[in-house]
Design an enzyme around this catalytic site. Structure first.
Site, mmCIF file in Angstrom:
data_model
loop_
_atom_site.group_PDB
_atom_site.id
_atom_site.type_symbol
_atom_site.label_atom_id
_atom_site.label_comp_id
_atom_site.label_asym_id
_atom_site.label_seq_id
_atom_site.Cartn_x
_atom_site.Cartn_y
_atom_site.Cartn_z
ATOM 1 N N THR A 19 0.810 -1.218 0.000
ATOM 2 C CA THR A 19 0.000 0.000 0.000
ATOM 3 C C THR A 19 0.842 1.266 0.000
ATOM 4 O O THR A 19 0.479 2.260 -0.639
ATOM 5 C CB THR A 19 -0.942 0.003 1.229
ATOM 6 O OG1 THR A 19 -1.813 -1.130 1.158
ATOM 7 C CG2 THR A 19 -1.784 1.265 1.280
ATOM 8 N N THR A 98 1.272 -4.483 4.415
ATOM 9 C CA THR A 98 0.991 -4.852 5.807
ATOM 10 C C THR A 98 0.378 -6.240 5.968
ATOM 11 O O THR A 98 0.480 -6.832 7.040
ATOM 12 C CB THR A 98 0.056 -3.818 6.464
ATOM 13 O OG1 THR A 98 -1.188 -3.785 5.759
ATOM 14 C CG2 THR A 98 0.686 -2.443 6.462
#
Length: 349
Positions: A19, A98
Protein backbone atom coordinates in the site's frame (compact mmCIF):
# COMPACT_ATOMS: atom_id res chain seq x y z
CA UNK A 1 43.60 22.97 -1.73
CA UNK A 2 39.90 22.36 -1.31
CA UNK A 3 39.04 19.11 0.45
CA UNK A 4 36.35 16.82 -0.91
CA UNK A 5 33.72 16.26 1.77
CA UNK A 6 33.58 12.67 3.00
CA UNK A 7 30.85 10.53 1.51
CA UNK A 8 27.96 9.91 3.87
CA UNK A 9 27.23 6.35 4.98
CA UNK A 10 24.40 4.72 3.05
CA UNK A 11 21.04 3.41 4.14
CA UNK A 12 19.51 0.99 1.67
CA UNK A 13 15.77 1.48 1.23
CA UNK A 14 14.42 -1.72 -0.32
CA UNK A 15 10.89 -1.38 -1.72
CA UNK A 16 8.98 -4.63 -2.16
CA UNK A 17 5.48 -3.31 -2.93
CA UNK A 18 2.38 -2.84 -0.82
CA UNK A 19 0.00 0.00 0.00
CA UNK A 20 2.80 2.43 0.80
CA UNK A 21 3.75 2.55 -2.90
CA UNK A 22 0.24 2.86 -4.31
CA UNK A 23 -2.05 5.68 -5.41
CA UNK A 24 -5.70 5.98 -6.38
CA UNK A 25 -6.45 7.40 -9.81
CA UNK A 26 -10.17 6.71 -9.61
CA UNK A 27 -10.32 2.94 -10.00
CA UNK A 28 -9.02 1.93 -6.60
CA UNK A 29 -5.46 1.60 -5.28
CA UNK A 30 -2.79 0.53 -7.75
CA UNK A 31 1.03 0.77 -7.89
CA UNK A 32 2.32 4.29 -8.48
CA UNK A 33 5.10 4.31 -11.13
CA UNK A 34 6.46 7.54 -9.62
CA UNK A 35 6.77 6.10 -6.11
CA UNK A 36 10.44 5.08 -6.23
CA UNK A 37 11.53 8.60 -7.13
CA UNK A 38 9.31 10.06 -4.41
CA UNK A 39 10.57 7.48 -1.92
CA UNK A 40 14.22 8.24 -2.64
CA UNK A 41 13.72 11.99 -2.31
CA UNK A 42 11.85 11.69 0.99
CA UNK A 43 14.13 9.00 2.39
CA UNK A 44 17.30 10.90 1.50
CA UNK A 45 15.90 14.03 3.10
CA UNK A 46 15.23 12.19 6.35
CA UNK A 47 18.50 10.25 6.30
CA UNK A 48 20.52 13.44 5.83
CA UNK A 49 19.25 14.73 9.17
CA UNK A 50 21.08 11.85 10.84
CA UNK A 51 24.26 12.10 8.77
CA UNK A 52 23.36 9.40 6.21
CA UNK A 53 22.27 9.20 2.61
CA UNK A 54 19.50 6.95 1.29
CA UNK A 55 19.58 4.81 -1.84
CA UNK A 56 16.46 3.03 -3.09
CA UNK A 57 16.34 -0.41 -4.69
CA UNK A 58 13.25 -2.43 -5.61
CA UNK A 59 12.28 -6.08 -5.47
CA UNK A 60 11.69 -7.35 -9.00
CA UNK A 61 8.87 -7.87 -9.52
CA UNK A 62 7.26 -5.91 -6.71
CA UNK A 63 4.40 -7.79 -5.03
CA UNK A 64 1.06 -7.25 -3.38
CA UNK A 65 1.93 -8.65 0.03
CA UNK A 66 -1.25 -10.75 0.07
CA UNK A 67 0.40 -12.79 -2.69
CA UNK A 68 3.55 -13.51 -0.66
CA UNK A 69 4.52 -17.18 -0.54
CA UNK A 70 7.29 -19.37 0.87
CA UNK A 71 9.74 -17.94 -1.69
CA UNK A 72 9.14 -14.26 -0.90
CA UNK A 73 11.08 -13.61 2.31
CA UNK A 74 14.11 -15.75 1.32
CA UNK A 75 14.22 -13.91 -2.01
CA UNK A 76 14.20 -10.55 -0.22
CA UNK A 77 16.93 -11.78 2.14
CA UNK A 78 19.17 -12.88 -0.75
CA UNK A 79 18.73 -9.54 -2.47
CA UNK A 80 19.54 -7.63 0.72
CA UNK A 81 22.68 -9.63 1.43
CA UNK A 82 23.97 -8.96 -2.07
CA UNK A 83 23.12 -5.27 -2.05
CA UNK A 84 24.43 -4.55 1.44
CA UNK A 85 27.75 -6.00 0.40
CA UNK A 86 27.88 -4.20 -2.94
CA UNK A 87 26.77 -0.84 -1.56
CA UNK A 88 28.55 -1.14 1.80
CA UNK A 89 25.28 -0.06 3.35
CA UNK A 90 25.22 0.81 7.04
CA UNK A 91 21.59 -0.16 7.48
CA UNK A 92 18.48 -1.37 5.66
CA UNK A 93 14.86 -0.27 5.62
CA UNK A 94 12.43 -2.63 3.88
CA UNK A 95 9.05 -1.28 2.79
CA UNK A 96 6.40 -3.99 2.62
CA UNK A 97 2.65 -4.44 2.43
CA UNK A 98 0.99 -4.85 5.81
CA UNK A 99 -0.98 -8.05 5.09
CA UNK A 100 2.04 -10.33 5.41
CA UNK A 101 4.59 -7.91 6.85
CA UNK A 102 4.82 -9.83 10.13
CA UNK A 103 5.48 -13.11 8.29
CA UNK A 104 8.21 -11.61 6.11
CA UNK A 105 9.80 -9.73 9.00
CA UNK A 106 9.91 -12.90 11.12
CA UNK A 107 11.62 -14.86 8.36
CA UNK A 108 14.08 -12.03 7.66
CA UNK A 109 15.05 -12.13 11.33
CA UNK A 110 16.32 -15.68 10.80
CA UNK A 111 17.72 -15.17 7.31
CA UNK A 112 19.60 -11.97 8.15
CA UNK A 113 20.94 -12.87 11.59
CA UNK A 114 24.60 -11.92 11.55
CA UNK A 115 24.25 -9.55 8.59
CA UNK A 116 26.21 -6.94 10.53
CA UNK A 117 23.88 -3.99 9.83
CA UNK A 118 20.49 -3.18 11.35
CA UNK A 119 17.36 -4.05 9.36
CA UNK A 120 13.95 -2.45 9.96
CA UNK A 121 10.73 -3.35 8.12
CA UNK A 122 7.93 -0.83 7.65
CA UNK A 123 4.90 -0.03 5.52
CA UNK A 124 1.70 1.94 5.82
CA UNK A 125 -2.03 1.57 6.22
CA UNK A 126 -2.63 4.37 3.73
CA UNK A 127 -1.02 4.99 0.35
CA UNK A 128 1.76 7.58 0.20
CA UNK A 129 -0.43 9.96 -1.81
CA UNK A 130 -3.48 9.72 0.44
CA UNK A 131 -4.50 12.53 2.74
CA UNK A 132 -3.84 11.83 5.51
CA UNK A 133 -1.21 9.09 5.19
CA UNK A 134 1.02 7.30 7.67
CA UNK A 135 3.54 6.36 4.97
CA UNK A 136 6.16 9.01 5.64
CA UNK A 137 5.80 8.98 9.42
CA UNK A 138 6.56 5.25 9.37
CA UNK A 139 9.41 5.73 6.90
CA UNK A 140 10.96 8.40 9.09
CA UNK A 141 10.58 6.19 12.16
CA UNK A 142 12.28 3.29 10.37
CA UNK A 143 15.18 5.40 9.10
CA UNK A 144 15.74 6.92 12.53
CA UNK A 145 15.69 3.45 14.11
CA UNK A 146 18.27 2.15 11.62
CA UNK A 147 20.60 5.09 12.21
CA UNK A 148 20.48 4.59 15.97
CA UNK A 149 20.54 0.79 16.17
CA UNK A 150 23.49 -1.38 17.03
CA UNK A 151 24.85 -3.24 13.96
CA UNK A 152 23.98 -6.53 15.65
CA UNK A 153 20.44 -5.49 16.60
CA UNK A 154 17.74 -8.02 15.72
CA UNK A 155 15.44 -7.28 12.79
CA UNK A 156 12.66 -4.91 13.88
CA UNK A 157 9.36 -3.50 12.62
CA UNK A 158 8.70 0.26 12.70
CA UNK A 159 5.03 1.11 12.58
CA UNK A 160 2.56 3.44 14.23
CA UNK A 161 5.15 5.15 16.41
CA UNK A 162 6.60 1.91 17.79
CA UNK A 163 9.70 -0.19 17.20
CA UNK A 164 8.75 -3.85 17.62
CA UNK A 165 10.84 -7.05 17.51
CA UNK A 166 10.22 -8.81 14.19
CA UNK A 167 10.04 -12.31 15.69
CA UNK A 168 7.31 -11.22 18.12
CA UNK A 169 5.18 -9.00 15.91
CA UNK A 170 1.71 -9.73 14.56
CA UNK A 171 -0.85 -7.62 12.71
CA UNK A 172 -3.69 -6.89 15.08
CA UNK A 173 -5.76 -4.18 13.40
CA UNK A 174 -6.89 -3.89 9.78
CA UNK A 175 -7.62 -0.17 10.01
CA UNK A 176 -5.77 1.62 12.82
CA UNK A 177 -2.43 3.31 12.28
CA UNK A 178 -1.10 1.21 15.14
CA UNK A 179 -1.71 -1.94 13.12
CA UNK A 180 0.95 -4.14 14.72
CA UNK A 181 1.62 -5.33 18.23
CA UNK A 182 4.12 -7.51 20.03
CA UNK A 183 2.47 -8.93 23.12
CA UNK A 184 5.53 -10.98 24.04
CA UNK A 185 9.00 -9.60 24.69
CA UNK A 186 12.10 -10.95 23.02
CA UNK A 187 13.42 -14.07 24.70
CA UNK A 188 16.46 -13.27 26.81
CA UNK A 189 19.92 -14.72 26.17
CA UNK A 190 19.32 -16.22 22.72
CA UNK A 191 21.60 -19.13 21.87
CA UNK A 192 22.21 -18.15 18.25
CA UNK A 193 21.37 -20.00 15.07
CA UNK A 194 22.80 -23.50 14.58
CA UNK A 195 25.20 -22.24 11.91
CA UNK A 196 24.86 -18.81 10.31
CA UNK A 197 22.96 -18.49 7.02
CA UNK A 198 26.32 -18.57 5.23
CA UNK A 199 27.46 -21.66 7.13
CA UNK A 200 24.11 -23.42 6.68
CA UNK A 201 23.35 -23.14 2.96
CA UNK A 202 20.08 -24.15 1.37
CA UNK A 203 19.75 -27.85 0.67
CA UNK A 204 16.40 -27.66 -1.11
CA UNK A 205 15.79 -26.80 -4.75
CA UNK A 206 12.69 -24.92 -3.59
CA UNK A 207 11.70 -23.42 -0.26
CA UNK A 208 9.76 -25.47 2.25
CA UNK A 209 6.06 -24.67 2.39
CA UNK A 210 4.71 -24.56 5.94
CA UNK A 211 0.96 -24.59 6.53
CA UNK A 212 -1.01 -23.64 9.63
CA UNK A 213 -4.41 -24.71 10.85
CA UNK A 214 -6.41 -23.38 13.79
CA UNK A 215 -8.34 -25.78 15.98
CA UNK A 216 -12.02 -24.88 16.20
CA UNK A 217 -14.95 -26.91 17.50
CA UNK A 218 -15.90 -27.96 13.96
CA UNK A 219 -12.46 -29.16 12.86
CA UNK A 220 -12.24 -32.89 12.08
CA UNK A 221 -9.37 -35.32 11.61
CA UNK A 222 -10.17 -35.44 7.90
CA UNK A 223 -9.45 -31.71 7.65
CA UNK A 224 -5.94 -32.20 9.03
CA UNK A 225 -5.28 -35.12 6.71
CA UNK A 226 -6.50 -33.15 3.72
CA UNK A 227 -4.24 -30.20 4.52
CA UNK A 228 -1.27 -32.49 5.05
CA UNK A 229 -1.71 -34.05 1.61
CA UNK A 230 -1.07 -30.84 -0.37
CA UNK A 231 2.71 -31.22 -0.51
CA UNK A 232 3.49 -29.05 2.50
CA UNK A 233 6.74 -29.77 4.34
CA UNK A 234 5.52 -28.96 7.86
CA UNK A 235 2.40 -27.99 9.79
CA UNK A 236 1.67 -25.57 12.62
CA UNK A 237 -1.29 -26.31 14.87
CA UNK A 238 -2.86 -23.32 16.59
CA UNK A 239 -4.13 -25.05 19.71
CA UNK A 240 -6.46 -24.08 22.51
CA UNK A 241 -4.94 -22.65 25.68
CA UNK A 242 -1.75 -24.35 26.84
CA UNK A 243 -1.62 -26.71 23.88
CA UNK A 244 -4.93 -28.56 23.93
CA UNK A 245 -6.60 -30.25 20.98
CA UNK A 246 -9.82 -32.28 20.45
CA UNK A 247 -8.07 -35.63 20.86
CA UNK A 248 -11.30 -37.56 21.52
CA UNK A 249 -12.70 -36.74 18.10
CA UNK A 250 -12.88 -39.76 15.79
CA UNK A 251 -9.55 -40.45 14.11
CA UNK A 252 -7.75 -37.41 15.58
CA UNK A 253 -4.98 -39.30 17.36
CA UNK A 254 -4.31 -41.53 14.37
CA UNK A 255 -4.36 -38.56 11.98
CA UNK A 256 -1.85 -36.58 14.02
CA UNK A 257 0.42 -39.60 14.39
CA UNK A 258 0.31 -40.28 10.66
CA UNK A 259 1.08 -36.65 9.82
CA UNK A 260 3.86 -36.39 12.42
CA UNK A 261 5.49 -39.47 10.91
CA UNK A 262 5.77 -37.61 7.59
CA UNK A 263 6.63 -34.05 8.61
CA UNK A 264 7.30 -31.81 11.62
CA UNK A 265 4.07 -30.76 13.32
CA UNK A 266 4.38 -27.92 15.84
CA UNK A 267 1.81 -26.87 18.44
CA UNK A 268 1.46 -23.23 19.48
CA UNK A 269 -1.24 -21.48 21.47
CA UNK A 270 -4.04 -19.42 19.93
CA UNK A 271 -3.79 -17.05 22.90
CA UNK A 272 -2.09 -13.67 22.62
CA UNK A 273 -0.02 -14.49 25.71
CA UNK A 274 1.20 -17.65 27.36
CA UNK A 275 2.92 -20.77 26.18
CA UNK A 276 2.30 -24.36 25.13
CA UNK A 277 2.71 -26.89 27.95
CA UNK A 278 1.71 -30.33 26.70
CA UNK A 279 2.26 -31.84 30.18
CA UNK A 280 -0.43 -29.71 31.82
CA UNK A 281 -3.55 -31.51 30.55
CA UNK A 282 -4.21 -35.08 29.51
CA UNK A 283 -5.20 -33.99 25.99
CA UNK A 284 -1.92 -32.12 25.71
CA UNK A 285 -0.02 -35.26 26.65
CA UNK A 286 -1.93 -37.15 23.99
CA UNK A 287 -0.90 -34.50 21.49
CA UNK A 288 2.76 -34.99 22.43
CA UNK A 289 2.37 -38.77 22.30
CA UNK A 290 1.18 -38.41 18.72
CA UNK A 291 4.53 -36.84 17.84
CA UNK A 292 3.51 -33.18 17.91
CA UNK A 293 6.32 -30.77 18.87
CA UNK A 294 5.64 -28.15 21.56
CA UNK A 295 6.36 -24.67 20.17
CA UNK A 296 6.85 -22.80 23.46
CA UNK A 297 5.36 -19.28 23.14
CA UNK A 298 6.10 -18.76 19.43
CA UNK A 299 3.73 -16.62 17.42
CA UNK A 300 2.22 -18.22 14.34
CA UNK A 301 4.36 -15.94 12.16
CA UNK A 302 7.58 -16.84 13.96
CA UNK A 303 6.75 -20.56 14.06
CA UNK A 304 6.23 -20.62 10.29
CA UNK A 305 9.41 -18.60 9.75
CA UNK A 306 11.50 -20.79 12.04
CA UNK A 307 10.21 -24.05 10.58
CA UNK A 308 10.79 -22.84 7.03
CA UNK A 309 14.29 -21.66 7.85
CA UNK A 310 15.30 -24.94 9.50
CA UNK A 311 13.75 -27.11 6.81
CA UNK A 312 15.42 -25.15 4.04
CA UNK A 313 18.75 -25.89 5.65
CA UNK A 314 18.18 -29.60 5.90
CA UNK A 315 17.46 -30.12 9.58
CA UNK A 316 15.67 -33.38 10.32
CA UNK A 317 12.39 -33.69 12.18
CA UNK A 318 14.28 -34.95 15.23
CA UNK A 319 16.61 -31.94 15.15
CA UNK A 320 13.69 -29.58 14.60
CA UNK A 321 11.89 -31.07 17.61
CA UNK A 322 14.91 -30.11 19.70
CA UNK A 323 15.29 -26.63 18.20
CA UNK A 324 11.68 -25.38 17.99
CA UNK A 325 11.23 -24.67 21.74
CA UNK A 326 14.81 -23.34 21.97
CA UNK A 327 15.41 -19.58 21.96
CA UNK A 328 17.73 -19.02 18.99
CA UNK A 329 17.31 -15.31 18.16
CA UNK A 330 14.80 -14.09 20.75
CA UNK A 331 11.76 -15.69 19.12
CA UNK A 332 10.60 -17.53 22.25
CA UNK A 333 11.13 -18.06 25.94
CA UNK A 334 12.28 -21.59 26.62
CA UNK A 335 9.94 -23.60 28.87
CA UNK A 336 12.57 -24.17 31.57
CA UNK A 337 13.44 -20.47 31.70
CA UNK A 338 9.76 -19.50 31.76
CA UNK A 339 9.16 -21.86 34.69
CA UNK A 340 12.16 -20.50 36.56
CA UNK A 341 10.99 -16.92 35.99
CA UNK A 342 7.49 -17.78 37.20
CA UNK A 343 8.89 -19.39 40.36
CA UNK A 344 11.08 -16.37 41.03
CA UNK A 345 8.05 -14.11 40.64
CA UNK A 346 6.02 -16.22 43.06
CA UNK A 347 8.82 -16.17 45.60
CA UNK A 348 8.84 -12.39 45.52
CA UNK A 349 5.09 -12.04 46.17
Amino acid sequence: MRKTPPELPTILIFATGGTIGMHDVGGGLEPDPAFLEILEERADRVASRFGFRARVNQLQPAIDSANADEETAPKIARALRARVGAMRASGVVVTHGTDTLAYTASRLAFELAGLGVPVVVTGSQFAHGARPTDAFDNLQLAIRAVTQANPSAPVAVAFGGKILPAVRVTKSDAEALTAFRAERELGAAPRGLPGSPEDAPLVRADHARVTAIRFTPGLAAADLLALSSTGAAAMVLECYGAGNAPMSKPGMKDALRAISDRMPVVAITQCALGSVDTDRYAVGRQLAAAGVIAGADLTVEASIAKLGYLLDRGFTTEEIAHLMPMNLIGECVEPARRTAAARAGSAGD
